[in-house]
Enzyme design. Structure first.
Site, PDB file in Angstrom:
ATOM      1  N   THR A   1       5.341  59.151  57.596  1.00  0.00           N
ATOM      2  CA  THR A   1       5.430  59.185  59.277  1.00  0.00           C
ATOM      3  C   THR A   1       4.581  60.529  59.401  1.00  0.00           C
ATOM      4  O   THR A   1       3.982  60.740  60.408  1.00  0.00           O
ATOM      5  CB  THR A   1       6.694  58.869  59.857  1.00  0.00           C
ATOM      6  OG1 THR A   1       7.243  57.647  59.549  1.00  0.00           O
ATOM      7  CG2 THR A   1       6.839  59.338  61.261  1.00  0.00           C
TER       8      THR A   1
ATOM      9  N   ASN B   1       2.626  46.143  57.402  1.00  0.00           N
ATOM     10  CA  ASN B   1       3.876  46.061  56.894  1.00  0.00           C
ATOM     11  C   ASN B   1       4.740  44.930  57.171  1.00  0.00           C
ATOM     12  O   ASN B   1       5.803  44.775  56.365  1.00  0.00           O
ATOM     13  CB  ASN B   1       4.487  47.375  57.203  1.00  0.00           C
ATOM     14  CG  ASN B   1       4.798  47.343  58.630  1.00  0.00           C
ATOM     15  OD1 ASN B   1       3.630  47.338  59.517  1.00  0.00           O
ATOM     16  ND2 ASN B   1       5.948  47.682  59.057  1.00  0.00           N
TER      17      ASN B   1
ATOM     18  N   HIS C   1       7.423  56.643  47.877  1.00  0.00           N
ATOM     19  CA  HIS C   1       8.608  55.702  47.936  1.00  0.00           C
ATOM     20  C   HIS C   1       8.345  54.391  48.064  1.00  0.00           C
ATOM     21  O   HIS C   1       9.296  53.402  47.845  1.00  0.00           O
ATOM     22  CB  HIS C   1       9.705  56.301  49.060  1.00  0.00           C
ATOM     23  CG  HIS C   1       9.390  55.607  50.409  1.00  0.00           C
ATOM     24  ND1 HIS C   1      10.271  54.412  50.894  1.00  0.00           N
ATOM     25  CD2 HIS C   1       8.619  56.034  51.449  1.00  0.00           C
ATOM     26  CE1 HIS C   1       9.756  54.174  52.237  1.00  0.00           C
ATOM     27  NE2 HIS C   1       9.115  55.578  52.523  1.00  0.00           N
TER      28      HIS C   1
ATOM     29  N   THR D   1       8.654  75.441  52.074  1.00  0.00           N
ATOM     30  CA  THR D   1       8.545  75.339  50.653  1.00  0.00           C
ATOM     31  C   THR D   1       8.615  73.988  50.126  1.00  0.00           C
ATOM     32  O   THR D   1       9.001  73.086  50.602  1.00  0.00           O
ATOM     33  CB  THR D   1      10.045  75.826  50.128  1.00  0.00           C
ATOM     34  OG1 THR D   1      10.151  77.112  50.650  1.00  0.00           O
ATOM     35  CG2 THR D   1       9.881  76.058  48.582  1.00  0.00           C
TER      36      THR D   1
ATOM     37  N   CYS E   1      16.779  41.527  67.227  1.00  0.00           N
ATOM     38  CA  CYS E   1      18.160  41.901  67.055  1.00  0.00           C
ATOM     39  C   CYS E   1      18.454  42.866  65.857  1.00  0.00           C
ATOM     40  O   CYS E   1      19.318  43.462  65.800  1.00  0.00           O
ATOM     41  CB  CYS E   1      19.011  40.740  66.684  1.00  0.00           C
ATOM     42  SG  CYS E   1      19.332  39.750  68.080  1.00  0.00           S
TER      43      CYS E   1
END
Lengths: 133, 396
Positions: free
Chosen positions: B72, B151, B207, B243, B331
């Site tokens: 993102t 996706n 990920h 960092t 939902c």
């Protein structure tokens, strides 16, 4: 396994996985249909009404629901809550009472309890309309 | 109870080889890569090795790769970074109606700031029409952002053709229109070479393919000007100050190396399982359809619409059987509208509520598919029995 109660209360899950009073009722005295498939929720609540000592009461309640876990659980709980109740009490069932009986609902699912309470009111109104004819 | 994880498009388990590669950088080699001492230098060294490895895999230069904190963030930095570097704060942007919220919400925010945005439609399979894209481009167009593969349904866009088209129109207009793609879903299964794709900006994160969460990658073609969104240092060319997370960066390179090495066999393996799942579901469950393009789709994705049920109810019952999947139903989103992707594909809202996505991965087995094919038909049957008859018979 992580506890599903982070999502729904134990009562909601119980009523979702083991809904009470499911199915279409033959020759109901009143039917309330609420919601709409575009929104993803449709509830139909059926009642049979009998008279005892001159007072009308809900002798049987059944439901059919298309919707999420909360929609199914609130419908199931609503039928349990009105079964055996005098009609004038059943019609007063609030969404708050259903939500409390279920041990609470997530905020974005409160609308399901509103639908369930509306379905009861509509079923009672349908009965009154039919019986006054 | 058997546990079957079929939500790899949400996230994947970190591969043991990746965990081992990251291991030394939490406790032993923990130095701040900006420090000049030994600890700092050894961290800097592995970060630059990781950058070079990722760049090589993409066919890019190391200085064209920067690390952020998530996919993102990479999406936001790519688009808003370009906008921030503009001398003027207006112009025209192009994206699609089926992007991830990382892009869609950003474009909506840019619209509020005065930018004009074209949200390209897609066809019933989720594909962008190149002619409509061409017509949308104009002299004031700054950037085009189109996701590599969706996706929710897995439809793969012709990114190289889109890249060619954007370059061609740029030449006609004699000014550069930049092209960004969100490649979050494709890195495990599609070869991604930035030069062949003609992209200027590309974002992804490990990920989704056996690497850690908390890190994103952004490819920025040499010469493309970005200005930072946050401030605080020289890190990552000043574009993402803070960092650097050494272990996560090492893990990103390790995961990408493994994915690239195993890609061809992984595609064949997962596609075979996925095709068996699709065939089985369509055969065993009536009133069901597959969403997305049948051919131009990621090999691990199978998304369905089950008529007369609601997605969240299906997910809860699947979960009770130990099966993890996902849904584009309203939902599950906290919103009353179902998936914007399915709606853009012309699927009516009442059907979109019944969507369920299964995304397979490295550890999916044939037995997992058997188990789903055993449990799912019963689940849909039980839920349909609760559904009002009128919803099953009437066309809404």
């Amino acid at each position: 396994m992580a506890d599903l109660t982070s999502l729904y209360s134990k009562k909601v899950l119980d009523h979702f996985y083991h809904p009470r009073n499911v199915g279409e009722m033959k020759n109901p005295d009143g039917v309330g249909t609420v919601g709409n498939p575009v929104c993803g929720d449709v509830m139909r609540l059926f009642i049979k009404v009998e008279k005892k000592n001159g007072e009308e009461y809900v002798s049987e309640a059944k439901f059919q629901t298309l919707g999420c876990g909360a929609a199914i659980a609130t419908s199931s709980m609503a039928t349990e809550m009105i079964k055996g109740q005098p009609l004038k009490e059943a019609v007063k069932l609030t969404n708050k009472a259903i939500t409390e009986a279920l041990g609470g609902l997530p905020k974005n699912k409160i609308h399901c309890s509103v639908l369930a309470a509306e379905a009861v009111k509509k079923a009672v109104a349908d009965y009154r309309r039919k019986s006054s004819k | 109870m058997r546990k079957v994880y079929l939500d790899y498009a949400a996230t994947t388990p970190v591969r043991p080889e990746v965990v081992s590669a990251m291991a030394p950088y939490w406790t032993e080699k923990f130095g701040n890569p900006s420090s000049i001492h030994t600890w700092g230098r050894e961290a800097r060294e592995v970060i630059e090795q990781a950058r070079a490895s990722i760049a090589a895999s993409l066919g890019a230069e190391p200085e064209e790769i920067i690390f952020t904190s998530s996919i993102t963030t990479s999406d936001n930095l790519a688009v808003a970074g370009v906008i921030n570097a503009l001398p003027q704060k207006r112009g025209h942007l192009v994206t699609t109606q089926i992007e991830h919220h990382a892009i869609l919400d950003l474009f909506k925010s840019l619209e509020k700031q005065g930018f004009e945005v074209t949200y390209l439609p897609v066809d019933k399979n989720g594909l962008v029409d190149l002619e409509i894209l061409r017509q949308s481009l104009r002299p004031e167009t700054i950037l085009v952002s189109i996701m590599f593969a969706n996706n929710e349904v897995g439809t793969i866009q012709p990114i190289a053709e889109i890249g060619d088209l954007v370059k061609e129109v740029s030449e006609e207009l004699n000014r550069e229109i930049l092209f960004h793609t969100d490649a979050a879903t494709v890195m495990e299964y599609l070869p991604v070479k930035v030069k062949e794709l003609k992209v200027d900006l590309l974002s992804f994160g490990p990920h989704k393919f056996g690497g850690p969460k908390g890190v994103g990658v952004l490819y920025i073609k040499k010469g493309v000007k970005l200005a930072p969104l946050t401030f605080g240092g020289h890190h990552e060319q000043g574009l993402w100050p803070g960092t650097e997370p050494t272990p996560l960066i090492v893990g990103t390179a390790a995961a990408l190396e493994l994915a690239a090495k195993e890609r061809e066999t992984a595609v064949v393996r997962v596609k075979k399982l996925r095709d068996r799942l699709i065939a089985g579901v369509l055969e065993k469950i009536p009133d069901t359809r597959l969403t997305g393009d049948e051919v131009k789709r990621l090999p691990n994705m199978a998304s369905f619409i089950f008529k007369g049920v609601e997605g969240e109810a299906v997910l809860l019952r699947l979960d009770a059987e130990g099966i993890a999947a996902s849904s584009g139903s309203a939902c599950t989103s906290g919103d009353l509208r179902p998936s914007h992707v399915l709606l853009a594909m012309g699927i009516p809202a009442e059907e979109a509520h019944g969507s369920v996505r299964f995304s397979l991965g490295r550890e999916t087995t044939s037995e997992d598919i058997d188990y789903v094919l055993e449990k799912l038909p019963e689940i849909i049957k039980i839920l349909r029995e609760i559904t009002p008859n009128l919803c099953l018979t009437e066309e809404a």
